[in-house]
Design a protein around this motif. Structure first.
Motif, PDB file in Angstrom:
ATOM      1  N   TYR A  71       0.679  -1.261   0.008  1.00  0.00           N
ATOM      2  CA  TYR A  71       0.022  -0.112  -0.218  1.00  0.00           C
ATOM      3  C   TYR A  71       0.876   1.387  -0.079  1.00  0.00           C
ATOM      4  N   ASN A  72       0.663   2.114  -1.102  1.00  0.00           N
ATOM      5  CA  ASN A  72       1.305   3.264  -0.995  1.00  0.00           C
ATOM      6  C   ASN A  72       0.363   4.693   0.246  1.00  0.00           C
ATOM      7  N   LEU A  73       0.626   5.395   0.268  1.00  0.00           N
ATOM      8  CA  LEU A  73       0.184   6.936   1.078  1.00  0.00           C
ATOM      9  C   LEU A  73      -0.293   7.654  -0.036  1.00  0.00           C
ATOM     10  N   CYS A  74      -1.252   8.064  -0.489  1.00  0.00           N
ATOM     11  CA  CYS A  74      -1.449   8.451  -1.289  1.00  0.00           C
ATOM     12  C   CYS A  74      -2.837   9.871  -0.416  1.00  0.00           C
ATOM     13  N   SER A  75      -3.249  11.457  -1.404  1.00  0.00           N
ATOM     14  CA  SER A  75      -4.100  11.661  -1.219  1.00  0.00           C
ATOM     15  C   SER A  75      -4.285  13.087  -1.704  1.00  0.00           C
ATOM     16  N   ILE A  76      -5.698  13.462  -1.677  1.00  0.00           N
ATOM     17  CA  ILE A  76      -6.466  13.709  -2.457  1.00  0.00           C
ATOM     18  C   ILE A  76      -7.210  15.419  -1.883  1.00  0.00           C
ATOM     19  N   SER A  77      -7.225  16.447  -2.919  1.00  0.00           N
ATOM     20  CA  SER A  77      -8.033  17.619  -2.317  1.00  0.00           C
ATOM     21  C   SER A  77      -9.617  17.603  -1.731  1.00  0.00           C
ATOM     22  N   PHE A  78      -9.917  18.149  -1.377  1.00  0.00           N
ATOM     23  CA  PHE A  78     -11.570  17.853  -0.413  1.00  0.00           C
ATOM     24  C   PHE A  78     -12.063  19.035   0.239  1.00  0.00           C
ATOM     25  N   ASP A  79     -12.877  19.446  -1.598  1.00  0.00           N
ATOM     26  CA  ASP A  79     -13.958  21.068  -0.944  1.00  0.00           C
ATOM     27  C   ASP A  79     -14.853  20.664  -0.376  1.00  0.00           C
ATOM     28  N   LYS A  80     -15.229  20.864   1.392  1.00  0.00           N
ATOM     29  CA  LYS A  80     -16.542  20.851   1.859  1.00  0.00           C
ATOM     30  C   LYS A  80     -17.574  22.224   1.667  1.00  0.00           C
ATOM     31  N   GLU A  81     -17.259  23.025   0.734  1.00  0.00           N
ATOM     32  CA  GLU A  81     -17.988  24.116   0.151  1.00  0.00           C
ATOM     33  C   GLU A  81     -18.826  24.032  -0.918  1.00  0.00           C
ATOM     34  N   THR A  82     -17.968  23.263  -1.324  1.00  0.00           N
ATOM     35  CA  THR A  82     -18.705  22.330  -2.992  1.00  0.00           C
ATOM     36  C   THR A  82     -18.981  20.699  -3.330  1.00  0.00           C
ATOM     37  N   GLU A  83     -18.721  20.550  -1.927  1.00  0.00           N
ATOM     38  CA  GLU A  83     -18.332  18.877  -1.551  1.00  0.00           C
ATOM     39  C   GLU A  83     -17.785  18.212  -2.538  1.00  0.00           C
ATOM     40  N   THR A  84     -16.870  18.597  -3.102  1.00  0.00           N
ATOM     41  CA  THR A  84     -16.011  17.828  -4.581  1.00  0.00           C
ATOM     42  C   THR A  84     -14.614  17.480  -3.622  1.00  0.00           C
TER      43      THR A  84
END
Length: 489
Positions: free
Chosen positions: A314-327
Motif C-alpha cells: 500500500y502507498n500513502l496517497c492524498s486527494i484534495s477535498f472542498d467541503k463547500e462544494t462537496e467535491t
C-alpha cells in the motif's frame, strides 16, 4: 541533557541510595537496575498521569519504592507491589514538569532487603490534559466475540467505565469507534452481525445507519471525522481472514478482496463519491488533514488475494477535498511510494496541529496489528521527510496509533510484552518529531491486571472528555432494525 544536570541527578540518586540503605543493616546493595514490571525505567511521562505503579519479580514478597525530586520532596510506597498515592503522585509530578524524578527500589526476599541501582523518570514539559483513552477490550479469539466491548479509562487515575459492552447486544460484534479529534461530542462506532449498523452520535443525539447502498461495495468500515464535524470519510471493504505461513513466520492475516473510499455527509446522510477513490485498486484507511482540505488514504495495486497476499503493498496517497462544494480534486498524489520499496504504508493519522503524519510501516498487507515487523513512522508535513520512531518501536508490532488533542502525545497498541496480547503504550513527540521511550498504560496492580486477565486492547484513542453514551434503549434500537439508509448524492 547537559553535564551539570546529569551530575546533579547522579548526586541526588547517590544520596537517596545511602539514606535507604542506612535504614537497615540487613539491606544488600545491588549494582544493577531493578527488574520491574512494567518497564518504567527512563520513560517520559506527563505531569498528572496515573501513578506508575510497578511490581518486582515474584520471589520478592515485599517492595519498597521512593520517588524523589532534586529539592528533597519525595513519596514512598510499600507493599506486595509499589502502589503510590494518586494525590501525592500528582503533586510531585506537577511540581517537576520539565524535570526529572529519581526512583530507588528495594525488594524483600530470603529474610532481607535488596536495594537496586536508582533510575530516572522524566516529567515532560508538555501537559496531557485529555480526560483519558478509549479502546476495545476483549479476550483474543477468532470465532466468538460476545465479551467484546468499548471502554474508556481516566488516565489520571485508574477508573474504567464501559461505553457499550457486547453483552447488551448478544450475537453482535462491537466494531471500531472513532471520535472527532478526540471530542466525544461527535462519536461513531460500527456494529457487525445480523443486526449490524453504524451508530453516529452528535451532540448527544444518535442514529443507527445502514451504510451499504446499491452504489457501494460494502458497509462502512474504517472511519475518520472531518474537522468540521459535518463529514466522515469511510472505507468500504470486503474483509477476509486467513491463517497461513510465509517468510518463516506464522500469520493471521486480514486482507480485503475489494475496497473503496467515500465521504459521508452526516447531516444529510448522503455519500459523496469520486471515481479516483473507487478504482480497481484497493483504497482504504482514509483520514482528513487538520484543516479538512486534504484526504489521506492508502492504495494498493490489485493483486490476486489471498494467493499473492505477500505482494500486496500500500502507498500513502492524498486527494484534495472542498467541503463547500462537496467535491474532490482532479488528481491523486502519491506521498510515499511503498510499492517501489517493497513495503506497505497503512493507517495514516495526521496530528491535529497540522505538523505531522503518523503511519504504520510493514512488509506487506493492510493489517499491521498482525505483523511482527510493523513499526511507527512519522512524516513531516512541512517538507515530506519521514523517519521511524526508533524509541517508540520494538521488535513486535506497533499499530492502531492516535494523537492527543494537543498533538504532543501518541498512543498505540503493541504486543511487545508477550508477543500475543496487544496493550496500550503512550509516548511523547517533541518539537522535532522525536519520540520518547513509551510507557505502558498504568494500572493499580500492573502484574495482576496484565497477567491475571485475558484482555487484549485495540483501536485506542485519546478522548478529550468523558464519553457520554446512554445505554438506555440501545438493545431496542439495535434489534428493531430501524435504520436510516444512506443515499448517494
Amino acid at each position: 541533557m547537559n553535564q551539570k544536570t546529569m551530575r546533579h541527578i547522579l548526586a541526588t540518586l547517590t544520596a537517596i541510595s545511602l539514606v535507604l540503605v542506612s535504614c537497615s543493616r540487613e539491606t544488600m546493595l545491588r549494582e544493577e537496575l531493578p527488574e520491574i514490571f512494567p518497564d518504567y525505567i527512563g520513560v517520559t511521562i506527563p505531569a498528572g498521569i496515573a501513578p506508575l505503579n510497578f511490581n518486582l519479580p515474584e520471589e520478592y514478597s515485599k517492595v519498597f519504592a521512593k520517588v524523589s525530586d532534586s529539592r528533597g520532596n519525595s513519596i514512598t510506597a510499600k507493599g506486595s507491589y509499589a502502589g503510590f498515592n494518586v494525590k501525592e503522585w500528582h503533586e510531585l509530578t506537577k511540581a517537576n514538569a520539565g524535570g526529572t524524578l529519581s526512583v530507588t527500589v528495594a525488594g524483600y526476599k530470603d529474610g532481607r532487603w535488596e536495594q537496586f541501582k536508582p533510575f530516572i523518570i522524566f516529567v515532560s514539559e508538555y501537559p496531557l490534559e485529555d480526560y483519558g483513552v478509549t479502546y476495545r477490550k476483549f479476550a483474543p479469539g477468532y470465532e466468538t466475540y460476545s465479551k467484546i466491548g468499548i471502554y474508556q479509562r481516566n488516565i489520571h487515575n485508574f477508573d474504567e467505565d464501559p461505553i457499550l459492552e457486547g453483552t447488551l447486544l448478544p450475537g453482535q460484534c462491537m466494531g471500531c469507534h472513532t471520535a472527532n479529534a478526540t471530542s466525544p461530542e461527535q462519536f461513531l462506532f460500527h456494529v457487525r452481525g445480523k443486526h449490524g449498523a453504524t451508530v453516529v452520535q452528535t451532540e448527544g443525539n444518535r442514529k443507527w445507519l445502514e451504510t451499504k447502498t446499491d452504489s457501494t461495495i460494502a458497509k462502512a468500515v474504517y472511519s475518520y471525522w472531518h474537522p468540521s464535524g459535518d463529514y466522515v470519510a469511510h472505507s468500504n471493504n470486503k474483509i477476509h481472514q486467513l491463517f497461513w505461513t510465509g517468510n518463516n513466520e506464522r500469520y493471521i492475516e486480514v486482507y480485503d478482496s475489494v475496497s473503496d473510499v467515500i465521504v459521508h455527509n452526516v447531516r444529510t446522510d448522503q455519500y459523496i463519491l469520486s471515481p479516483l477513490l473507487r478504482t480497481d485498486d484497493f483504497e482504504t484507511y482514509p483520514a482528513f488533514s487538520s484543516d479538512g482540505r486534504t484526504l489521506y488514504f492508502c492504495s494498493a495495486p490489485k493483486v490476486d488475494v489471498p494467493a499473492r497476499a505477500e505482494d500486496l503493498h500500500y502507498n500513502l496517497c492524498s486527494i484534495s477535498f472542498d467541503k463547500e462544494t462537496e467535491t474532490f480534486g482532479s488528481k491523486v498524489d502519491t506521498l510515499i511510494n511503498a510499492v517501489e520499496l517493497g513495503k506497505s504504508v497503512t493507517f495514516p493519522r495526521p496530528s491535529y496541529d497540522g505538523r505531522w503524519l503518523l503511519y504504520s510501516y510493514a512488509d506487506f498487507g493492510c493489517f499491521p496489528i498482525n505483523h511482527k515487523e510493523a513499526d511507527l513512522w512519522l512524516m513531516d508535513l512541512k517538507d515530506g521527510s519521514t523517519h521511524p520512531l526508533d524509541k517508540a518501536n520494538s521488535s513486535y508490532c506497533e499499530s492502531f496509533h492516535n494523537w492527543s488533542s494537543d498533538s504532543h502525545w501518541i498512543l498505540f497498541a503493541s504486543r511487545r510484552g508477550d508477543s500475543l496480547y496487544s496493550c496500550i503504550y503512550i509516548a511523547q513527540i517533541d518539537e522535532d518529531g522525536n519520540a520518547s521511550k513509551p510507557f505502558l498504560l498504568p494500572q493499580k496492580n500492573p502484574y495482576e491486571f496484565y497477567h491475571g486477565t485475558l484482555f487484549t486492547f485495540n483501536v485506542p484513542d485519546f478522548t478529550k472528555e468523558k464519553v457520554d453514551f446512554k445505554i438506555r434503549g440501545v438493545h431496542r434500537e439495535a434489534f428493531s432494525d430501524q435504520r436510516v439508509k444512506v443515499t448517494v448524492k
